[in-house]
Design a protein around this motif. Structure first.
Motif, PDB file in Angstrom:
ATOM      1  N   PHE A   1       0.846  -1.205   0.000  1.00  0.00           N
ATOM      2  CA  PHE A   1       0.000   0.000   0.000  1.00  0.00           C
ATOM      3  C   PHE A   1       0.873   1.244   0.000  1.00  0.00           C
ATOM      4  CE2 PHE A   1      -1.886   3.320   2.741  1.00  0.00           C
ATOM      5  CZ  PHE A   1      -2.960   3.673   1.956  1.00  0.00           C
ATOM      6  N   SER A   2       1.836   1.272   0.913  1.00  0.00           N
ATOM      7  CA  SER A   2       2.752   2.415   0.973  1.00  0.00           C
ATOM      8  C   SER A   2       3.983   2.011   1.760  1.00  0.00           C
ATOM      9  CB  SER A   2       2.081   3.605   1.659  1.00  0.00           C
ATOM     10  OG  SER A   2       3.032   4.626   1.841  1.00  0.00           O
ATOM     11  N   LEU A   3       5.140   2.520   1.368  1.00  0.00           N
ATOM     12  CA  LEU A   3       6.348   2.231   2.139  1.00  0.00           C
ATOM     13  C   LEU A   3       6.730   3.403   3.036  1.00  0.00           C
ATOM     14  CD1 LEU A   3       8.467   0.076  -0.318  1.00  0.00           C
ATOM     15  CD2 LEU A   3       6.955  -0.630   1.526  1.00  0.00           C
TER      16      LEU A   3
ATOM     17  N   LEU B   1       2.216   5.643   6.947  1.00  0.00           N
ATOM     18  CA  LEU B   1       1.006   5.415   6.153  1.00  0.00           C
ATOM     19  C   LEU B   1       0.682   3.925   6.014  1.00  0.00           C
ATOM     20  CD1 LEU B   1       1.547   7.937   3.209  1.00  0.00           C
ATOM     21  CD2 LEU B   1      -0.143   8.092   5.031  1.00  0.00           C
TER      22      LEU B   1
ATOM     23  N   PRO C   1      -3.948  14.960  11.014  1.00  0.00           N
ATOM     24  CA  PRO C   1      -5.046  14.487  10.153  1.00  0.00           C
ATOM     25  C   PRO C   1      -4.825  14.841   8.678  1.00  0.00           C
ATOM     26  CG  PRO C   1      -5.783  16.263  11.625  1.00  0.00           C
ATOM     27  CD  PRO C   1      -4.425  15.855  12.073  1.00  0.00           C
TER      28      PRO C   1
ATOM     29  N   GLN D   1      -3.617  11.866   6.443  1.00  0.00           N
ATOM     30  CA  GLN D   1      -4.483  10.742   6.092  1.00  0.00           C
ATOM     31  C   GLN D   1      -3.915   9.378   6.446  1.00  0.00           C
ATOM     32  OE1 GLN D   1      -7.266  11.765   5.001  1.00  0.00           O
ATOM     33  NE2 GLN D   1      -6.605  13.843   4.604  1.00  0.00           N
ATOM     34  N   SER D   2      -3.265   9.264   7.583  1.00  0.00           N
ATOM     35  CA  SER D   2      -2.762   7.941   7.936  1.00  0.00           C
ATOM     36  C   SER D   2      -3.892   7.088   8.507  1.00  0.00           C
ATOM     37  CB  SER D   2      -1.649   8.045   8.973  1.00  0.00           C
ATOM     38  OG  SER D   2      -1.365   6.758   9.460  1.00  0.00           O
ATOM     39  N   GLN D   3      -4.093   5.926   7.898  1.00  0.00           N
ATOM     40  CA  GLN D   3      -5.166   5.048   8.374  1.00  0.00           C
ATOM     41  C   GLN D   3      -4.748   4.312   9.642  1.00  0.00           C
ATOM     42  OE1 GLN D   3      -7.103   2.705   5.289  1.00  0.00           O
ATOM     43  NE2 GLN D   3      -6.407   4.124   3.747  1.00  0.00           N
ATOM     44  N   TYR D   4      -3.466   4.356   9.952  1.00  0.00           N
ATOM     45  CA  TYR D   4      -2.994   3.701  11.171  1.00  0.00           C
ATOM     46  C   TYR D   4      -2.622   4.712  12.243  1.00  0.00           C
ATOM     47  CZ  TYR D   4      -2.833  -1.383  10.775  1.00  0.00           C
ATOM     48  OH  TYR D   4      -3.164  -2.708  10.750  1.00  0.00           O
ATOM     49  N   ALA D   5      -3.088   5.948  12.076  1.00  0.00           N
ATOM     50  CA  ALA D   5      -2.766   6.982  13.062  1.00  0.00           C
ATOM     51  C   ALA D   5      -3.181   6.522  14.453  1.00  0.00           C
ATOM     52  CB  ALA D   5      -3.462   8.277  12.698  1.00  0.00           C
ATOM     53  N   TYR D   6      -4.232   5.704  14.534  1.00  0.00           N
ATOM     54  CA  TYR D   6      -4.717   5.322  15.863  1.00  0.00           C
ATOM     55  C   TYR D   6      -3.720   4.451  16.625  1.00  0.00           C
ATOM     56  CZ  TYR D   6      -6.191   0.904  13.689  1.00  0.00           C
ATOM     57  OH  TYR D   6      -6.223  -0.278  13.018  1.00  0.00           O
TER      58      TYR D   6
ATOM     59  N   ASN E   1      -5.343  13.867  16.056  1.00  0.00           N
ATOM     60  CA  ASN E   1      -5.866  13.183  14.880  1.00  0.00           C
ATOM     61  C   ASN E   1      -7.308  13.573  14.592  1.00  0.00           C
ATOM     62  OD1 ASN E   1      -6.703  10.071  13.601  1.00  0.00           O
ATOM     63  ND2 ASN E   1      -5.032  11.292  12.799  1.00  0.00           N
ATOM     64  N   GLU E   2      -8.043  13.932  15.641  1.00  0.00           N
ATOM     65  CA  GLU E   2      -9.432  14.343  15.438  1.00  0.00           C
ATOM     66  C   GLU E   2      -9.543  15.828  15.181  1.00  0.00           C
ATOM     67  OE1 GLU E   2     -11.649  12.857  18.763  1.00  0.00           O
ATOM     68  OE2 GLU E   2     -11.236  10.775  18.215  1.00  0.00           O
TER      69      GLU E   2
ATOM     70  N   LEU F   1     -11.828   1.332  10.668  1.00  0.00           N
ATOM     71  CA  LEU F   1     -11.137   2.574  11.003  1.00  0.00           C
ATOM     72  C   LEU F   1     -11.942   3.343  12.035  1.00  0.00           C
ATOM     73  CD1 LEU F   1     -10.116   3.974   7.523  1.00  0.00           C
ATOM     74  CD2 LEU F   1      -8.616   3.069   9.286  1.00  0.00           C
TER      75      LEU F   1
ATOM     76  N   ILE G   1     -11.138   9.069  11.581  1.00  0.00           N
ATOM     77  CA  ILE G   1     -10.151   8.904  10.509  1.00  0.00           C
ATOM     78  C   ILE G   1     -10.872   8.663   9.189  1.00  0.00           C
ATOM     79  CG2 ILE G   1      -8.300   7.430   9.638  1.00  0.00           C
ATOM     80  CD1 ILE G   1      -7.244   7.103  12.370  1.00  0.00           C
TER      81      ILE G   1
ATOM     82  N   LEU H   1     -10.637  10.869   5.813  1.00  0.00           N
ATOM     83  CA  LEU H   1     -10.256  10.299   4.524  1.00  0.00           C
ATOM     84  C   LEU H   1     -11.296  10.615   3.461  1.00  0.00           C
ATOM     85  CD1 LEU H   1      -8.983   6.801   5.664  1.00  0.00           C
ATOM     86  CD2 LEU H   1      -7.660   8.449   4.365  1.00  0.00           C
TER      87      LEU H   1
ATOM     88  N   LYS I   1      -5.807   2.138  -3.176  1.00  0.00           N
ATOM     89  CA  LYS I   1      -5.192   0.898  -2.697  1.00  0.00           C
ATOM     90  C   LYS I   1      -3.671   1.022  -2.656  1.00  0.00           C
ATOM     91  CE  LYS I   1      -4.845  -3.549  -1.822  1.00  0.00           C
ATOM     92  NZ  LYS I   1      -5.105  -4.035  -0.480  1.00  0.00           N
ATOM     93  N   TYR I   2      -3.123   1.804  -3.551  1.00  0.00           N
ATOM     94  CA  TYR I   2      -1.673   1.986  -3.565  1.00  0.00           C
ATOM     95  C   TYR I   2      -1.394   3.455  -3.373  1.00  0.00           C
ATOM     96  CZ  TYR I   2      -2.386  -2.500  -5.763  1.00  0.00           C
ATOM     97  OH  TYR I   2      -2.815  -3.762  -6.039  1.00  0.00           O
TER      98      TYR I   2
ATOM     99  N   SER J   1       1.128   5.291  -3.038  1.00  0.00           N
ATOM    100  CA  SER J   1       2.183   6.012  -3.750  1.00  0.00           C
ATOM    101  C   SER J   1       1.879   6.188  -5.235  1.00  0.00           C
ATOM    102  CB  SER J   1       3.510   5.270  -3.621  1.00  0.00           C
ATOM    103  OG  SER J   1       3.758   4.944  -2.292  1.00  0.00           O
TER     104      SER J   1
END
Lengths: 549, 311
Positions: free
Chosen positions: A58-60, A64, A137, A140-145, A157-158, B41, B45, B49, B80-81, B83
C-alpha cells in the motif's frame, strides 16, 4: 477413407499420450524437486534471498502503511526504538536504553549513534517528526490510531489539538522523551511497530514525495535499504552498510517478487526461483499442504490470530447465552483443523491465542463437548419457552465468499444439525459487502478472523470492550469485563495484570458472544539452507539475522 | 470518409459517457468503500479520509468533478496503492499488457491462419483433422488450465522457460502462448470455414479455368476474401487481449493492467475502477472503428457510409 481414419486415430492417440505423460509425470516429480531445491542452496551461499510478497505494498511510508505486505517490507528496512527479537520479546534497537517514570507515563529513550542509509545521523527529531506527521489528520494515515497511546495523539488526529502538542519531545539529538495518555504496559512492544518508526526529517521536509519510489530520496535506518522498486512487480533490498548492527546482518540482497498466485509461487520455489513459499508474506494452496507435510518440507508455526464465529447477541435466539454456548460447545474443532483447514491450526476454546496466554492451548471448555452442549441447549430452550430444538427458527450463518470458509461453514452446519438438531442456512457475500453487513449488525452468525498487532492479550479482548466499538460487531457488552480491562491498564505488576485479563476472558467465554474455532498458523516451505529467519508470534517475518549456510 | 469518421467519433463519445455514468453509479451502489476492512477505522479517521478524497460531497458534485478530470486525462490517486496515481498504473501496466497482447495476437494470427488454410486446402484429409483437433483443444481448454499446463511442462519438467515473472523475452513466451491459444484456435476454425466457402465460389472455378497457378489463385482470390471474418474478429480480440488478461497475469505474475482491472473492483478502488474502465472502453471503441475502416480497405465492395446504415 480407411487412411483418414487411421491418421485420425494416430493423432488422437498422440494427443492422449501427451496428456497422460504429463499427468503421470506428477508423482515422480515431487522427489526430483526435492533434489533440485537442495542443490540450489549451494549456489545461494551468495547470501541473496528471493521471496514473494504477493502484492504491491500500500505504501512504504512507515506512517502510512497499514497492511501486512507494507509491514513486511518496512520491518526489514526500518529500525524502531525497539525491535522484536529472536525470542519474541522487544529488545533495544534504535534506542540503546530506556527509563520509565514512576507513574509509568513517561518513557525517556537514549538513542544510539546510528545513521540513515544516506549517511545522515538518526536523531530524536526524526522520531518527533515521524510521529507528529502520522497523527496529523492532514496526512491521512489510516494507522494513526496506533499512536493514540501517546499523549494527545487522538485529540490531534481528530483535529482538536495542534500536531506539536503530541507527547513526544526531543530533549537533545540523542534523547527522546515520550509522554503517554495512560500507563501502557505494552508500550515497548508498540515502539517496535512500524507506525512508530522514525523518518529522516531532513529528506522528508525537503520532498514530500520522498517515499513513493526507490532512489536517493528513500532513506531508511534498518538492516536493509531499498535499491529498486518496480511497482506491482518487484522490490530489491540490499544490506545497509550504515546500519548500527551491520556486523550481524549477513544477507547482502533480498529480492521481493509480487506474484499473487499460490500455485505459481510454489512452482517457482520448486523450480529454484524462490527460497521461500507461503506465509507470512506469500501463500500456499490449501490442497498441497497434506503432500508437503507428508514429505516433511512443510514448516508450521502458530501465530497470534483466531478464526471465530461472531454471534449477533441482539438477534433471537442468539440473544440467549445458553443457545450460544450450546452452538459453541457442539463444534468439533479437531475434525475441522484435521480435515478441512489442513494447515496444522490449533483448536480454539479461548479468545486469546496461546502465544499470549499459554494455558489457552487447552482452553476454557472441552472441544466437541456434545453432552454439555445438549444441556445448554435444553436450558436455552427452556428460557425461550420452546419444547424442542426443531421449534427454533432457522439460523443464518454468513461468511465471505471463499472456498475455505465455505467448507468450514458446511462442516459446522452439519455438526449443529446432527448434534443439536438446529437448522442452519448458509449465506455468502463478496468480501466488502460482507464486512459492511457485519459491521452494521445485519447478520446472525458471521465468520471473522482477528490477528494481533502487538504481543499482548488486550489486542483480542478490547474489541469487545464497548458495544459500539468499531470491531465488536456482536453488540455484546459486560460491565465487569469492561472494568477489568480498564483496571488492567493501570496495573504495573505484570502477573496481576495478566490475571485481570484472564478473568476478563473467562467472563467473555462464559457469555460466549463469539464461538472461537481455531488459532491460525503460518505454513511455508523454505530453502533448508536458509537459517535464522525470525517469524514472530504475531506472524511477522524479519530477515535481519537470516543467512544461508 | 471524413463525414463517416466524425459521425462515428460522435457516437463514441456518447457511448463513453454512458459507460462512465453506468460504472460510476454501479460502483457507488455496491456496499463497502475503499476503506472497509476487518479492522474498522476509527470514525474520525474515516471521515477525514472521505473528506480528503471528496467522497463526502453529494454524488452529482463528485460525478461532475470526475467528468472534468477525465477530460484532462487525470484519473486521480489510487486508494489501494498510496504512492501511485491511476495514470501511473495505466502508464506502467498498459505497455506490459500491450507487449504481451501483441505477442499473443501475433502467435494466434500466424498459427491460426496457417492452420486454417491448410485445413481448408486439405479438406477432409488428415491435415484437416489434425489442425481441427488442435483447434478444438485450443477452444475447449480454458486459459488458466493451459497456463498451468504450459508452466508445468515447459518450466518445471523441461526447464526451457522460467515459471513466472516479466523480465526477459523468455519470460514472455509461456504467457503469450497461453493467452493466444484460444484466439489461435478460433482463428483457425474461422479461416477454415470461410476458406471453404470461398473455394466453392464460381470465380474460383473461373480462375482455375483461366489456368491461374494454384499459388496465385489462393493468395489473390481466396485468402484475401476468406480473411474478412478474421479481420472483424480482430477488433474486439485485440482490445480484449491488449488490455490484459487477469488470469494469465495472475498466474505468471505479470505487472499488467488486467489485474488492476479486476482487483480494483474487490478493493473498491473507485478511481482505478473508473480510470481503467474508461481507458478500456476507449481502446475497445477505437479498435472497433479501426476494424470497420480496415474492412473498407480489404474489400472495396463495402462502402463505409452505406455499411453503417445496414448495421
Amino acid at each position: 477413407m480407411k487412411k483418414t481414419k487411421l491418421s485420425l486415430l494416430l493423432v488422437l492417440s498422440l494427443v492422449l499420450s501427451m496428456f497422460l505423460a504429463a499427468c503421470s509425470g506428477g508423482k515422480d516429480n515431487a522427489d526430483g524437486d526435492k533434489g533440485k531445491t537442495g542443490e540450489d542452496g549451494k549456489k545461494d551461499a551468495a547470501q541473496e534471498l528471493r521471496i514473494n510478497i504477493s502484492t504491491e505494498p500500500f505504501s512504504l511510508h512507515p506512517g502510512l502503511a497499514n497492511d501486512s505486505t507494507s509491514g513486511g517490507v518496512i520491518r526489514q528496512i526500518y529500525d524502531g526504538l525497539t525491535r522484536i527479537g529472536k525470542d519474541g520479546k522487544p529488545e533495544m534497537a534504535a534506542a540503546e536504553d530506556v527509563k520509565t517514570s514512576d507513574d509509568l507515563k513517561t518513557y525517556t529513550f537514549k538513542l544510539r549513534d546510528a545513521k540513515w542509509s544516506n549517511g545522515d545521523p538518526v536523531t530524536a527529531e526524526d522520531f518527533v517528526y515521524a510521529w507528529q506527521w502520522a497523527v496529523d489528520p492532514a496526512n491521512q494515515s489510516q494507522y494513526a490510531y496506533q499512536l493514540y497511546y501517546v499523549k494527545n495523539g487522538q485529540a490531534i488526529n481528530e483535529g482538536n489539538a495542534k500536531a506539536d502538542t503530541l507527547g513526544v519531545k526531543a530533549i537533545d539529538d540523542k534523547t527522546l522523551e515520550v509522554t503517554l495518555e495512560n500507563p501502557t504496559p505494552y508500550f515497548l512492544e508498540l515502539t517496535a511497530f512500524y507506525t512508530y518508526s522514525p523518518v529522516n526529517s531532513k529528506v522528508a521536509k525537503a520532498n514530500k514525495d520522498w517515499y513513493k519510489d526507490a532512489g536517493d530520496q528513500y532513506t531508511s535506518n534498518g538492516p536493509f535499504k531499498m535499491v529498486s522498486w518496480e511497482h506491482s512487480s518487484k522490490i530489491v533490498l540490499e544490506k545497509n552498510e550504515n546500519y548500527w548492527d551491520a556486523a550481524n546482518v549477513k544477507l547482502t540482497k533480498i529480492s521481493m517478487d509480487m506474484i499473487n498466485d499460490g500455485n505459481t509461487e510454489l512452482n517457482m520455489f520448486k523450480n529454484g526461483e524462490l527460497d521461500w513459499a507461503g506465509s507470512p508474506l506469500g501463500k500456499l494452496p490449501i490442497d498441497v499442504l497434506p503432500q508437503l507435510k507428508s514429505d516433511g518440507s512443510l514448516h508450521t508455526q502458530p501465530i497470534a490470530g483466531v478464526y471465530w464465529y461472531k454471534f449477533n447477541t441482539e438477534k433471537p435466539p442468539l440473544n440467549n447465552a445458553n443457545i450460544r454456548k450450546a452452538l459453541a460447545y457442539a463444534i468439533n474443532r479437531k475434525a475441522i483443523v484435521e480435515n478441512v483447514t489442513l494447515g496444522g491450526q490449533i483448536p480454539a476454546m479461548a479468545a486469546v491465542p496461546p502465544s499470549m496466554i499459554e494455558e489457552n492451548e487447552k482452553g476454557y471448555f472441552k472441544d466437541n463437548d456434545v453432552a454439555k452442549a445438549k444441556e445448554f441447549l435444553a436450558a436455552g430452550l427452556k428460557d425461550l419457552g420452546l419444547s424442542d430444538a426443531s421449534k427454533l427458527p432457522t439460523i443464518t450463518l454468513s461468511y465471505n465468499t471463499d472456498e475455505g470458509h465455505q467448507k468450514i461453514a458446511q462442516a459446522i452446519q452439519d455438526m449443529w444439525k446432527k448434534e443439536l438438531g438446529i437448522n442452519v442456512k448458509l449465506e455468502n457475500e463478496e468480501w466488502k459487502v460482507y464486512i459492511t453487513k457485519l459491521h452494521s449488525g445485519d447478520y446472525q452468525i458471521g465468520r471473522m478472523g482477528w490477528l494481533g498487532d502487538f504481543n499482548d492479550p488486550i489486542n483480542f479482548l478490547e474489541l469487545f470492550r464497548d458495544k459500539k466499538g468499531g470491531n465488536n460487531d456482536t453488540n455484546w457488552e459486560n460491565p465487569k469485563f469492561k472494568q477489568l480491562l480498564t483496571d488492567s491498564q493501570t496495573e504495573s505488576d505484570p502477573a496481576k495484570r495478566l490475571q485481570m485479563l484472564k478473568d476478563a476472558e473467562a467472563i467473555f467465554i462464559d457469555e460466549m458472544p463469539v464461538a472461537p474455532i481455531y488459532f491460525y498458523t503460518n505454513s511455508w516451505v523454505q530453502n533448508e539452507k536458509l537459517k535464522d529467519v525470525v517469524v514472530s508470534g504475531l506472524g511477522d517475518v524479519q530477515f535481519k539475522w537470516a543467512h544461508f549456510e | 470518409m471524413v463525414k463517416y469518421i466524425s459521425k462515428r467519433l460522435l457516437y463514441m463519445i456518447v457511448s463513453l459517457l454512458l459507460i462512465i455514468t453506468a460504472t460510476f453509479f454501479l460502483m457507488r451502489i455496491a456496499p463497502g468503500n475503499p476503506f472497509t476492512s476487518e479492522k474498522k477505522l476509527p470514525p474520525e479517521i474515516e471521515a477525514s479520509l472521505n473528506e480528503h478524497y471528496g467522497l463526502d460531497k453529494p454524488w452529482y458534485v463528485q460525478y461532475g468533478d470526475y467528468l472534468g478530470r477525465i477530460v484532462q486525462w487525470d484519473f486521480g490517486p489510487s486508494f489501494k496503492y498510496e504512492s501511485r496515481t491511476v495514470n501511473d498504473l495505466i502508464n506502467d501496466g498498459f505497455p506490459v499488457s500491450l507487449a504481451l497482447g501483441l505477442e499473443a495476437i501475433l502467435f494466434a494470427v500466424a498459427v491460426g491462419i496457417v492452420l486454417g488454410v491448410i485445413a481448408a486446402l486439405r479438406h477432409n484429409k488428415w491435415q484437416d483433422y489434425t489442425a481441427m483437433i488442435v483447434a478444438v483443444f485450443g477452444i475447449s481448454v480454458p486459459s488458466f488450465i493451459m497456463a498451468t499446463f504450459l508452466q508445468y511442462l515447459f518450466a518445471i519438467k523441461l526447464g526451457l522457460f522460467p515459471v513466472a515473472r516479466w523480465e526477459t523475452f523468455s519470460h514472455t513466451v509461456l504467457p503469450a502462448l497461453a493467452l493466444g491459444a484460444t484466439p489461435m484456435a478460433f482463428i483457425a476454425r474461422l479461416t477454415r470455414s470461410s476458406m471453404l466457402e470461398v473455394l466453392s465460389n464460381d470465380y474460383i472455378k473461373t480462375a482455375k479455368a483461366k489456368g491461374l497457378s494454384r499459388g496465385a489463385m489462393i493468395m489473390k482470390h481466396t485468402i484475401r476474401n476468406a480473411l474478412l471474418p478474421v479481420v472483424s474478429y480482430m477488433g474486439p480480440l485485440a482490445a480484449g487481449i491488449i488490455t490484459g488478461s487477469f488470469i494469465i497475469e495472475k498466474i505468471f505474475g505479470i505487472p499488467g493492467l488486467g489485474s488492476h482491472f479486476v482487483l480494483s473492483i474487490s478493493n473498491r478502488d473507485y478511481t482505478v475502477i473508473m480510470g481503467v474502465t474508461v481507458f478500456y472502453s476507449i481502446l475497445l471503441l477505437v479498435s472497433i472503428l479501426l476494424v470497420d475502416i480496415a474492412y473498407g480497405l480489404i474489400d472495396p465492395r463495402i462502402k463505409l457510409a452505406g455499411g453503417k446504415k445496414g448495421e
